[in-house]
Design a protein around this motif. Structure first.
Motif, PDB file in Angstrom:
ATOM      1  N   PHE A 169       8.752  -8.081  -0.192  1.00 33.77           N
ATOM      2  CA  PHE A 169       7.631  -7.263  -0.658  1.00 33.77           C
ATOM      3  C   PHE A 169       7.379  -7.493  -2.149  1.00 33.77           C
ATOM      4  N   PHE A 170       8.445  -7.429  -2.959  1.00 34.00           N
ATOM      5  CA  PHE A 170       8.284  -7.613  -4.402  1.00 34.00           C
ATOM      6  C   PHE A 170       7.668  -8.975  -4.707  1.00 34.00           C
ATOM      7  N   LYS A 171       8.098 -10.015  -4.006  1.00 31.91           N
ATOM      8  CA  LYS A 171       7.536 -11.359  -4.219  1.00 31.91           C
ATOM      9  C   LYS A 171       6.057 -11.394  -3.856  1.00 31.91           C
ATOM     10  N   SER A 172       5.645 -10.587  -2.871  1.00 36.70           N
ATOM     11  CA  SER A 172       4.232 -10.576  -2.468  1.00 36.70           C
ATOM     12  C   SER A 172       3.338 -10.011  -3.559  1.00 36.70           C
ATOM     13  N   VAL A 173       3.923  -9.290  -4.515  1.00 34.98           N
ATOM     14  CA  VAL A 173       3.146  -8.693  -5.600  1.00 34.98           C
ATOM     15  C   VAL A 173       3.165  -9.587  -6.843  1.00 34.98           C
ATOM     16  N   GLU A 174       3.931 -10.689  -6.818  1.00 33.19           N
ATOM     17  CA  GLU A 174       3.948 -11.622  -7.953  1.00 33.19           C
ATOM     18  C   GLU A 174       2.562 -12.213  -8.150  1.00 33.19           C
ATOM     19  N   GLY A 175       2.221 -12.509  -9.394  1.00 32.67           N
ATOM     20  CA  GLY A 175       0.962 -13.173  -9.690  1.00 32.67           C
ATOM     21  C   GLY A 175       0.009 -12.317 -10.494  1.00 32.67           C
ATOM     22  N   GLU A 176      -1.233 -12.776 -10.528  1.00 33.79           N
ATOM     23  CA  GLU A 176      -2.289 -12.120 -11.316  1.00 33.79           C
ATOM     24  C   GLU A 176      -3.168 -11.273 -10.408  1.00 33.79           C
ATOM     25  N   TRP A 177      -3.383 -10.014 -10.812  1.00 34.71           N
ATOM     26  CA  TRP A 177      -4.188  -9.063 -10.044  1.00 34.71           C
ATOM     27  C   TRP A 177      -5.224  -8.410 -10.945  1.00 34.71           C
ATOM     28  N   VAL A 178      -6.441  -8.258 -10.447  1.00 35.27           N
ATOM     29  CA  VAL A 178      -7.488  -7.535 -11.171  1.00 35.27           C
ATOM     30  C   VAL A 178      -8.262  -6.684 -10.178  1.00 35.27           C
ATOM     31  N   GLY A 179      -8.900  -5.651 -10.710  1.00 33.31           N
ATOM     32  CA  GLY A 179      -9.761  -4.877  -9.838  1.00 33.31           C
ATOM     33  C   GLY A 179     -10.120  -3.517 -10.382  1.00 33.31           C
ATOM     34  N   PRO A 180     -11.072  -2.887  -9.690  1.00 34.88           N
ATOM     35  CA  PRO A 180     -11.569  -1.577 -10.107  1.00 34.88           C
ATOM     36  C   PRO A 180     -10.725  -0.442  -9.562  1.00 34.88           C
ATOM     37  N   GLY A 181     -10.836   0.681 -10.237  1.00 42.86           N
ATOM     38  CA  GLY A 181     -10.200   1.904  -9.776  1.00 42.86           C
ATOM     39  C   GLY A 181     -11.070   3.081 -10.160  1.00 42.86           C
ATOM     40  N   GLU A 182     -10.717   4.233  -9.617  1.00 42.85           N
ATOM     41  CA  GLU A 182     -11.490   5.432  -9.912  1.00 42.85           C
ATOM     42  C   GLU A 182     -10.599   6.660  -9.811  1.00 42.85           C
ATOM     43  N   ILE A 183     -10.858   7.609 -10.695  1.00 38.20           N
ATOM     44  CA  ILE A 183     -10.219   8.912 -10.610  1.00 38.20           C
ATOM     45  C   ILE A 183     -10.991   9.673  -9.533  1.00 38.20           C
ATOM     46  N   VAL A 184     -10.293  10.131  -8.492  1.00 40.80           N
ATOM     47  CA  VAL A 184     -10.973  10.742  -7.353  1.00 40.80           C
ATOM     48  C   VAL A 184     -10.823  12.262  -7.298  1.00 40.80           C
ATOM     49  N   ALA A 185     -10.074  12.849  -8.230  1.00 40.02           N
ATOM     50  CA  ALA A 185      -9.927  14.309  -8.258  1.00 40.02           C
ATOM     51  C   ALA A 185      -9.571  14.743  -9.671  1.00 40.02           C
TER      52      ALA A 185
ATOM     53  N   LYS B  37      17.923 -10.861  -9.014  1.00 39.10           N
ATOM     54  CA  LYS B  37      17.937  -9.412  -8.808  1.00 39.10           C
ATOM     55  C   LYS B  37      16.800  -9.032  -7.870  1.00 39.10           C
ATOM     56  N   VAL B  38      16.936  -7.876  -7.241  1.00 40.19           N
ATOM     57  CA  VAL B  38      15.867  -7.343  -6.401  1.00 40.19           C
ATOM     58  C   VAL B  38      15.105  -6.340  -7.244  1.00 40.19           C
ATOM     59  N   GLY B  39      13.812  -6.558  -7.384  1.00 35.23           N
ATOM     60  CA  GLY B  39      12.975  -5.679  -8.185  1.00 35.23           C
ATOM     61  C   GLY B  39      11.788  -6.450  -8.715  1.00 35.23           C
ATOM     62  N   MET B  40      11.149  -5.899  -9.729  1.00 39.91           N
ATOM     63  CA  MET B  40       9.996  -6.572 -10.321  1.00 39.91           C
ATOM     64  C   MET B  40       9.633  -5.977 -11.668  1.00 39.91           C
ATOM     65  N   SER B  41       8.796  -6.706 -12.378  1.00 36.26           N
ATOM     66  CA  SER B  41       8.213  -6.198 -13.613  1.00 36.26           C
ATOM     67  C   SER B  41       6.714  -6.413 -13.534  1.00 36.26           C
ATOM     68  N   LEU B  42       5.998  -5.631 -14.299  1.00 33.01           N
ATOM     69  CA  LEU B  42       4.547  -5.691 -14.311  1.00 33.01           C
ATOM     70  C   LEU B  42       4.072  -5.536 -15.738  1.00 33.01           C
TER      71      LEU B  42
END
Length: 182
Positions: free
Chosen positions: A33-49, A69-74
């Motif tokens: 799972f952690f490896k699946s999040v490796e790389g460059e990510w961009v996108g929109p978000g919104e405060i919904v409440a 090690k098992v884990g990740m950094s961002l």
């Protein structure tokens, strides 16, 4: 007002990428799972409440996994209008107690602590977040290799109320506009 938003809400949102697992979890599955999040990510978000409901923002993150090690950094940041807030999070397996981590400098500083969580089915992570009296849950789901959906909820009374939603797209190895990555 936008600066207040950046310091109060974006730290919770940035934790959306950090993952945790309970003691005895499938180390290989979690690492996948952690490896699946490796790389460059961009996108929109919104405060919904809440007070800033309807506020839209854009984020850009780089995910990495630590060697051996098992884990990740961002690392990255989020932008609201002309204001940008730097974001960083680190999570690692800590013995039999599962994973622990921090966003920015943790709850002892201006950030948050990642106190528990679980990788579910290899495509989703659910985390418990804490800072003083703020208790929340973040869920990040990776339905395919190029998409990540993130929801952050906070506990109000005895209910979890969603407050932030994001849809991120992987951009590493993909042309952006008319400019191709070297």
């Amino acid at each position: 007002m936008k600066r207040l938003f950046l310091s109060a809400v974006l730290p919770v949102m940035a934790l959306s990428f950090a993952g945790t697992a309970h003691a005895g979890a499938d180390k290989v599955g979690d690492q996948k799972f952690f490896k699946s999040v490796e790389g460059e990510w961009v996108g929109p978000g919104e405060i919904v409440a809440g007070k800033y409901k309807g506020t839209k923002f854009t984020c850009s993150f780089t995910g990495a996994t630590p060697d051996g090690k098992v884990g990740m950094s961002l690392d990255g940041g989020c932008r609201v209008g002309m204001f940008t807030q730097k974001m960083s999070a680190t999570i690692e397996q800590k013995g039999r107690s599962g994973y622990r981590g921090t966003f920015l400098d943790g709850s002892q500083g201006k950030g948050l602590d990642i106190i528990s969580g679980n990788v579910v089915g290899g495509s989703k992570v659910v985390l418990a977040l804490n800072r003083n009296q703020l208790n929340g849950v973040m869920q990040a789901r990776v339905p395919d290799e190029n998409t990540m959906h993130v929801t952050v909820s906070v506990r109000v009374d005895k209910q979890l109320v969603p407050v932030i939603g994001m849809k991120l797209t992987r951009i590493d190895g993909v042309a952006v506009g008319a400019i191709a990555k070297n």
